[in-house]
Design an enzyme around this catalytic site. Structure first.
Site, short mmCIF file in Angstrom:
data_model
loop_
_atom_site.label_atom_id
_atom_site.label_comp_id
_atom_site.label_asym_id
_atom_site.label_seq_id
_atom_site.Cartn_x
_atom_site.Cartn_y
_atom_site.Cartn_z
N CYS A 133 -23.60 -0.10 -21.31
CA CYS A 133 -22.46 -0.21 -22.35
C CYS A 133 -22.92 -0.94 -23.37
CB CYS A 133 -21.42 -0.74 -21.52
SG CYS A 133 -20.77 0.02 -20.06
N CYS B 79 4.69 4.77 -5.99
CA CYS B 79 5.93 4.92 -6.16
C CYS B 79 6.56 6.44 -5.95
CB CYS B 79 6.58 4.70 -7.90
SG CYS B 79 7.12 3.20 -7.93
#
Lengths: 263, 106
Positions: free
Chosen positions: A78, A224
């Site tokens: 990177c 959730c």
């Protein structure tokens, strides 16, 4: 006569709390928007505030090593393109998910890292929710710590934000609950002993004590969705990215806390 | 890949009681869990931690299953002279991690 009956009926329903207010009216006013941090115990806050007790910082250290590690058939790291992340990645996480012209849609930070790996490193994608991708995402996001969330303003993204909002407002699962029923309407209450909270996305990847590890926003969303007993989406599914987009637009201006600690 | 975070005060006065805090990355798999197929997930934990000051052991801890992942330790010592603290974690499957930190005592 009919009109009077309707008025009487509706006032009875309102008195009984049965009639839901229109969804649009229940969104939390900007002035009342609060980070999940504000719901935590003093102990958990202290753990997040001190970089030598915040376990998420281990992910930052490991992510920095990955940032500098060469990989793929291009044998690039990177850092070979982006150099010092402290400069080049500052503010990036605060505006993700962002628009990708080639794909013509939104990509989140994890997907951007994997796109970069495919396009520039000629490397295999890092698997979602596994250590390396979480560590690298945490390292990138930590560079924006303290900066306000500023969603990507690209006009082409707006339909996707709207789709995310629709999903947020859409009742689903065996419990027939939408995100909004808890996180807009009842955020100041408790589920058992846990604060419901406003569902703000400003600390991801988070170190969740319950998980004993770092985890992405999508892991939290999937939790959730399982909780309301709905059919889940796979990691990286467009629906989850759209939901991320809406959540970030809802948290506009809130400072990023990555790596946040949550109970 | 592992990482460790050490917090030792850089400076102290002779006789000060100082706090040392350490955090290291480790899954701390208990050995009591099973996969959905019923297979035991093998134990993988840190078994011991040692802190030495200038070669002398000043703190030691043994670990057992049911310690949380990424164990955090905090302990106290009296600063008597300048020198180097060495930290060592040893665990299952040949796990070994070291770190060090220096202190200046005035």
């Amino acid at each position: 006569m009919k009109v009077v009956a309707a008025i009487v009926l509706s006032s009875l329903l309102i008195a009984a709390g049965i009639v839901l207010r229109p969804l649009i009216a229940t969104e939390i006013p900007a002035s009342e928007r609060r980070s999940g941090y504000t719901f935590m115990s003093p102990d958990t806050k202290a753990m997040q505030d001190d970089d030598t007790t915040n376990p998420g910082m281990l992910g930052v250290i490991e992510g920095e090593a990955l940032w500098n590690r060469k990989g793929g058939s291009a044998d690039k790291s990177c850092a070979d393109c982006h150099h010092d992340a402290k400069v080049s990645m500052k503010g990036v996480a605060a505006r993700y998910p962002s628009y990708d012209k080639v794909l013509g849609g939104p990509v989140n930070l994890e997907q951007r890292i994997n796109l970069c790996r495919a396009r520039h490193q000629q490397a295999d994608p890092l698997p979602y929710e596994k250590h390396d991708l979480l560590a690298l995402t945490t390292y990138v996001a930590e560079q924006s710590r303290g900066m306000p969330i500023t969603p990507d303003p690209t006009p082409e993204l707006q339909p996707f934000v709207a789709k995310g909002r629709d999903l947020f407002m859409h009742r689903q699962g065996q419990l027939n609950l939408a995100c909004t029923n808890c996180h807009d309407d009842n955020w100041d209450k408790h589920l058992a002993s846990s604060a419901v909270t406003q569902g703000m996305p400003n600390g991801y990847p988070i170190y969740r004590l319950d998980w004993q590890s770092l985890g992405s926003l999508q892991r939290r969303l999937r939790n959730c969705i399982t909780g309301v007993r709905a059919q889940n989406y796979d990691y990286g599914a467009p629906e989850l990215v759209e939901l991320e987009l809406y959540l970030m637009s809802r948290a506009r201006g809130m400072p990023l806390e990555t790596p946040a600690v949550r109970p | 890949m592992t990482a460790a975070l050490i917090n030792v005060p850089k400076k102290a006065r002779n006789g000060d009681i100082i706090e040392i805090k350490t955090l290291t990355s480790h899954v701390m798999e208990t050995g009591y869990r099973h996969t959905p197929r019923g297979e035991v997930i093998p134990r993988d934990i840190i078994t011991s931690f040692t802190c030495r000051f200038e070669g002398d052991e000043i703190f030691h801890a043994d670990f057992f299953p049911a310690t949380a992942a990424n164990p955090f330790l905090s302990f106290f010592t009296t600063a008597t002279k300048s020198g180097k603290f060495d930290f060592e974690w040893i665990g299952d499957n040949g796990f070994s991690q070291t770190a060090s930190a220096s202190i200046t005592v005035e």
